[in-house]
Design a protein around this motif. Structure first.
Motif, PDB file in Angstrom:
ATOM      1  N   ILE A  68      -1.489  -8.539   8.905  1.00  0.00           N
ATOM      2  CA  ILE A  68      -1.861  -9.383   7.758  1.00  0.00           C
ATOM      3  C   ILE A  68      -2.306  -8.483   6.606  1.00  0.00           C
ATOM      4  O   ILE A  68      -3.112  -7.570   6.799  1.00  0.00           O
ATOM      5  N   TYR A  69      -1.729  -8.708   5.439  1.00  0.00           N
ATOM      6  CA  TYR A  69      -2.117  -7.984   4.223  1.00  0.00           C
ATOM      7  C   TYR A  69      -2.514  -9.011   3.170  1.00  0.00           C
ATOM      8  O   TYR A  69      -2.132 -10.180   3.254  1.00  0.00           O
ATOM      9  N   ALA A  70      -3.229  -8.543   2.147  1.00  0.00           N
ATOM     10  CA  ALA A  70      -3.460  -9.396   0.981  1.00  0.00           C
ATOM     11  C   ALA A  70      -2.131  -9.521   0.239  1.00  0.00           C
ATOM     12  O   ALA A  70      -1.240  -8.683   0.411  1.00  0.00           O
ATOM     13  N   ILE A  83      -8.243  -8.051   1.780  1.00  0.00           N
ATOM     14  CA  ILE A  83      -8.438  -9.319   2.490  1.00  0.00           C
ATOM     15  C   ILE A  83      -9.945  -9.551   2.487  1.00  0.00           C
ATOM     16  O   ILE A  83     -10.686  -8.911   3.234  1.00  0.00           O
ATOM     17  N   THR A  84     -10.390 -10.432   1.618  1.00  0.00           N
ATOM     18  CA  THR A  84     -11.843 -10.589   1.477  1.00  0.00           C
ATOM     19  C   THR A  84     -12.404 -11.646   2.430  1.00  0.00           C
ATOM     20  O   THR A  84     -13.553 -11.577   2.827  1.00  0.00           O
ATOM     21  N   ILE A  86     -12.162 -11.982   5.447  1.00  0.00           N
ATOM     22  CA  ILE A  86     -11.898 -11.417   6.763  1.00  0.00           C
ATOM     23  C   ILE A  86     -12.594 -12.190   7.882  1.00  0.00           C
ATOM     24  O   ILE A  86     -12.047 -12.340   8.977  1.00  0.00           O
ATOM     25  N   VAL A  89     -10.627 -15.272   8.742  1.00  0.00           N
ATOM     26  CA  VAL A  89      -9.421 -14.896   9.486  1.00  0.00           C
ATOM     27  C   VAL A  89      -9.790 -14.573  10.932  1.00  0.00           C
ATOM     28  O   VAL A  89      -9.135 -15.017  11.879  1.00  0.00           O
ATOM     29  N   SER A 104      -9.230  -4.662  12.317  1.00  0.00           N
ATOM     30  CA  SER A 104      -9.073  -4.605  10.869  1.00  0.00           C
ATOM     31  C   SER A 104      -9.115  -3.145  10.448  1.00  0.00           C
ATOM     32  O   SER A 104      -9.733  -2.321  11.116  1.00  0.00           O
ATOM     33  N   GLY A 223     -14.408  -6.497   2.616  1.00  0.00           N
ATOM     34  CA  GLY A 223     -12.982  -6.719   2.829  1.00  0.00           C
ATOM     35  C   GLY A 223     -12.291  -5.504   3.422  1.00  0.00           C
ATOM     36  O   GLY A 223     -12.846  -4.407   3.486  1.00  0.00           O
ATOM     37  N   THR A 225      -7.971  -3.779   4.136  1.00  0.00           N
ATOM     38  CA  THR A 225      -6.613  -3.884   3.585  1.00  0.00           C
ATOM     39  C   THR A 225      -5.633  -4.465   4.599  1.00  0.00           C
ATOM     40  O   THR A 225      -4.601  -4.992   4.228  1.00  0.00           O
ATOM     41  N   GLN A 226      -5.955  -4.334   5.903  1.00  0.00           N
ATOM     42  CA  GLN A 226      -4.981  -4.726   6.909  1.00  0.00           C
ATOM     43  C   GLN A 226      -5.677  -5.317   8.131  1.00  0.00           C
ATOM     44  O   GLN A 226      -6.725  -4.819   8.551  1.00  0.00           O
ATOM     45  N   LEU A 251      -2.672 -14.821   1.771  1.00  0.00           N
ATOM     46  CA  LEU A 251      -2.395 -13.597   2.528  1.00  0.00           C
ATOM     47  C   LEU A 251      -0.908 -13.545   2.884  1.00  0.00           C
ATOM     48  O   LEU A 251      -0.210 -14.548   2.845  1.00  0.00           O
TER      49      LEU A 251
END
Lengths: 413, 407
Positions: A68-70, A83-84, A86, A89, A104, A223, A225-226, A251
């Motif tokens: 998952i990425y932004a 990805i803020t 998180i 998610v 993450s 957040g 990134t991945q 996302l």
């Protein structure tokens, strides 16, 4: 005498007897089928094992089954695309039964430098405990330990990068990278571990550091990134991808085969290659069986003529011939599968040691010790191939027999 | 001679068997000839592309540089090296390079990349940098802060021709080096890692900043005949002082060479499996025909033909058939190889996969090496002779009377 309803046992006994009469021939054909099956099974299991190993390495150390990425991060990686949400998610994934583990990461391009060398590298801010459970990172550890040490001042470095930078355990490493405020920020770390995953992207560039440390170094408030997800079964990949896409519209969710198209291509190419080889080998094997059946029918034309003359139906003769070829095929299949299965099992457990070629294998991202795999459907495919080859090779000789008017052949010498 | 005549007559008498055997062996020979031509050709092409894009056929480095590529192991006198290589026979071009890694910072992005000082003129021949230009211009020998950059790196840094960016790195004296440079040209070699991580400056300018005048990490030599690179390397080794090493691409790119070997091994394993089946089929067919003639052989023996003569006759048949098939197969396979040598096969859809492995090729030619073709034909000839041996020897063990009464 023999009626067409004649018992199967009788057919089998006649067929068996005629096979025994030409023992060398029968043994050669059985051997041919067995040897070709052995080779094919060995090839298939080893090659597939090789690719599954590559894919497994990529999934465990890199993308997971799902990443998952932004929005927009994949095309243009930028640490401002975070990805803020998180926690939301993580909660969603934690509830899902299909998910095996989640990690993450914070990724950023960097320059890794020692007193003498510098190379471009990739910082990966990770939580080691979760990563260990996720991808069993400890299996990949070549030197040192999987730990960042006191005050999280340690780093775990990819083997290829370590080699290029000439660093080993305990050496100091300086990372410079651009932080969220566009300024270049630097951090000094001590190498505590070296890993080799055979995922080239990791081995040649990764510097794993503590996630909180990475956030501080790169000026990230909250957040990542991945987010990587590993599932219990690969079949759940598409449905979960859909569910995640619906739930989190801000996302982007990718499957491993979307992130590593080359690996997927290799797998597809490998399968195609296996089938072509199978086809080629069994086309030739069918030719061998065909020759033997044809000759054995032509030799026995008077015998069949007598059988027909005393009232045996042609259907029974057809059954006998079919049964003969079936016995040959089945014996070949059994011994070939047994040999192939045992060989594959040996290499599944002990692996094929190709350390002598390790430099060449590294270039492809292959492990120096290859473990084969065994799938039940190998034996199903093999059975179908043998069956098809034997049936196809009987059809023409039977037509020849019918046209030859065996009854008239009795009188000929 | 008589044996050969009888053998030939027997071959013609068993037309069907002869045709099947010839077809089988010649197709196999064609398959082997073509497969090895394709494997050799594609491997040569991949290696050639990898060598020519940047590393070059022959590199001279300081003795310890390859094991330990640090500033402590530099070539210290490029002028002397230049004079020495210049007067060596068989050299087409040569030039010095100084490779280092720096961090580039553009307006929005910072990315680490390789920065190399090159001599623009000889480099035109030494690598494909000049021919890979896609935008702007290549470097000249009078350039100052003009940067030549890979397209993928430009994308990552979001810069284009005409933009300026700054970098920081280490000079040859371990001093801190930083400067602003202007992008004058972009190149695309097709090698993703290279296009995404390599930049070049004119060496005289580079030397001022990096304090590397007369120093180099590599000295690259292009032989007049690429095939004669080993001889050239050996010749240079004799003239060079013990502080230097001259190595051909076989050593400098050992990993790639080995990777191609591994690929060949897998290819030969697959071919081997196909050969096993064919070996058996030939054996079975020989067995069938030999035994269908067992009475004839019995009679021959009964009228006084010695076992040796029968053996010679049967072996003669097998040899004639094998020779015929192998020549036919060699011709077919050779023709295919030659065709695809002139018209390489294209694999546009696998470009992505090749790139991932650092192979910048989309078309794969066959190699056309008559010697290799002869080798493959010899292998197949032996294989087909061997596969016929067992039935021939077996039938000869029968006593004449037994053979005549064989059913």
């Amino acid at each position: 005498m023999f009626r067409s309803t004649g018992s199967g046992l009788l057919v089998a006994r006649i067929a068996w007897a005629s096979l025994l009469r030409r023992r060398t021939r029968t043994v050669l054909v059985v051997l041919m089928i067995a040897m070709s099956l052995w080779g094919l099974l060995f090839m298939q299991g080893l090659y597939e094992g090789m690719y599954e190993q590559m894919i497994d390495n990529a999934i465990r150390s890199g993308s997971g089954h799902l990443t998952i990425y932004a929005k927009g991060y994949r095309l243009e990686p930028d640490i401002k695309k975070l990805i803020t949400n998180i926690e939301e998610v993580a909660r969603f994934l934690a509830k899902d039964q299909r998910v095996a583990s989640v990690v993450s990461r914070i990724n950023q391009e960097a320059l890794a430098a020692t007193a003498n060398y510098s190379r471009n590298a990739k910082v990966l801010g990770v939580e080691l405990g979760a990563e260990q459970k996720h991808g069993r990172l400890a299996d990949y550890l070549r030197q040192g330990e999987l730990a960042f040490g006191p005050k999280a001042r340690g780093a775990v470095v990819g083997s290829g990068l370590a080699k290029k930078l000439k660093i080993s355990l305990g050496h100091k490493l300086v990372l410079s990278a651009q932080a969220t405020d566009n300024e270049v920020s630097a951090i000094a770390l001590k190498v505590r571990g070296i890993i080799k995953t055979n995922n080239l992207a990791i081995d040649d560039g990764a510097v794993f550091i503590d996630q909180a440390k990475a956030a501080e170094f790169l000026g990230i408030g909250a957040g990542v990134t991945q987010v990587c997800v590993i599932l219990h079964s690969e079949e759940e990949m598409v449905p979960l991808q859909q569910a995640l896409r619906q739930k989190f519209t801000d996302l982007e969710v990718f499957r491993w085969d979307e992130l590593y198209p080359a690996l997927m291509q290799s797998r597809v190419m490998m399968e195609g290659f296996s089938y072509v080889t199978y086809l080629l080998v069994f086309a030739v094997a069918a030719l061998g069986i065909f020759g033997v059946i044809l000759v054995s029918i032509l030799e026995r034309i008077r015998e069949f003529g007598i059988m027909l003359a005393i009232g045996t139906e042609f259907a029974l003769i057809r059954k006998i011939v079919l049964f003969e070829s079936f016995i040959i095929g089945f014996l070949g299949y059994l011994s070939g599968s047994l040999l192939g299965g045992l060989t594959l099992n040996y290499f599944r457990v002990h692996g094929l040691d190709l350390t002598a070629f390790s430099e060449g294998l590294d270039a492809f991202g292959l492990d120096a010790i290859m473990y084969s795999i065994i799938k039940p459907d190998y034996f199903v495919t093999a059975f179908l191939a043998v069956l098809l080859a034997t049936i196809l090779s009987v059809i023409f000789p039977l037509r020849v027999l019918k046209k030859a008017r065996p009854i008239e052949a009795i009188t000929k010498l | 001679m008589m044996v050969a005549a009888i053998a030939w007559r027997n071959i013609r008498a068993n037309k069907k068997r002869s045709i099947v055997t010839v077809a089988l062996i010649s197709l196999t020979t064609a398959l082997l000839v073509y497969s090895s031509a394709f494997m050799d050709g594609s491997h040569n092409k991949m290696i050639q592309a990898a060598v020519e894009i940047y590393p070059g056929y022959l590199q001279i480095t300081q003795r310890d540089f390859r094991d330990n590529p640090s500033y402590d192991n530099l070539i210290l006198d490029t002028g002397a090296l230049h004079r020495l290589v210049e007067k060596t026979a068989g050299v087409a071009a040569h030039g010095a390079r100084f490779e280092t890694f720096v961090l580039y910072a553009a307006r929005e992005k910072a990315v680490g990349a390789m920065l190399t000082g090159i001599e623009p003129e000889p480099e035109k021949l030494l690598s494909r940098l000049h021919s890979s230009l896609v935008k702007g211009r290549y470097l000249t020998k009078d350039d100052t802060n003009a940067l030549y950059m890979g397209v993928e790196l430009a994308k990552r840094l979001k810069v284009d021709v005409g933009d300026t960016l700054s970098f920081i790195g280490n000079g040859a004296d371990y001093s801190f080096a930083a400067d602003r440079v202007e992008v004058v040209g972009l190149f695309k070699t097709g090698l993703f890692d290279f296009d995404g991580g390599a930049t070049f400056l004119n060496k005289p300018y580079f030397d001022q900043m990096m304090a590397s005048t007369d120093l180099a990490t590599h000295y690259v030599v292009l032989p007049r005949q690429p095939a004669a690179v080993e001889e050239l390397a050996a010749g240079l080794r004799q003239q060079l002082s013990r502080d230097y090493r001259a190595e051909s691409w076989r050593q400098t790119m050992g990993g790639l060479v080995e990777a191609m070997e591994v690929d060949s091994i897998f290819g030969y394993i697959t071919l081997g499996i196909i050969f096993i089946v064919i070996f058996f089929v030939i054996m079975i067919y020989t067995l069938l025909t030999v035994f269908s003639r067992i009475r004839e052989i019995g009679i021959l023996r009964a009228i006084g033909t010695t076992p040796g003569q029968v053996l010679a006759m049967l072996l003669g048949e097998s040899m004639i058939l094998s020779l015929l098939s192998v020549c036919l197969g060699g011709l077919i396979g050779g023709a295919l190889a030659y065709y695809f040598y002139l018209n390489p096969m294209e694999f546009p859809s696998y470009e992505e996969q090749f790139k991932q492995y650092g192979l910048a090729v989309t078309s794969m030619p066959c190699a056309f090496e008559p010697l290799t073709i002869l080798r493959d034909m010899a292998i197949m000839f032996l294989l087909s002779l061997l596969s016929g041996l067992y039935p021939i020897v077996k039938v000869n063990r029968y006593q004449p009377v037994e053979a005549m009464h064989h059913v």
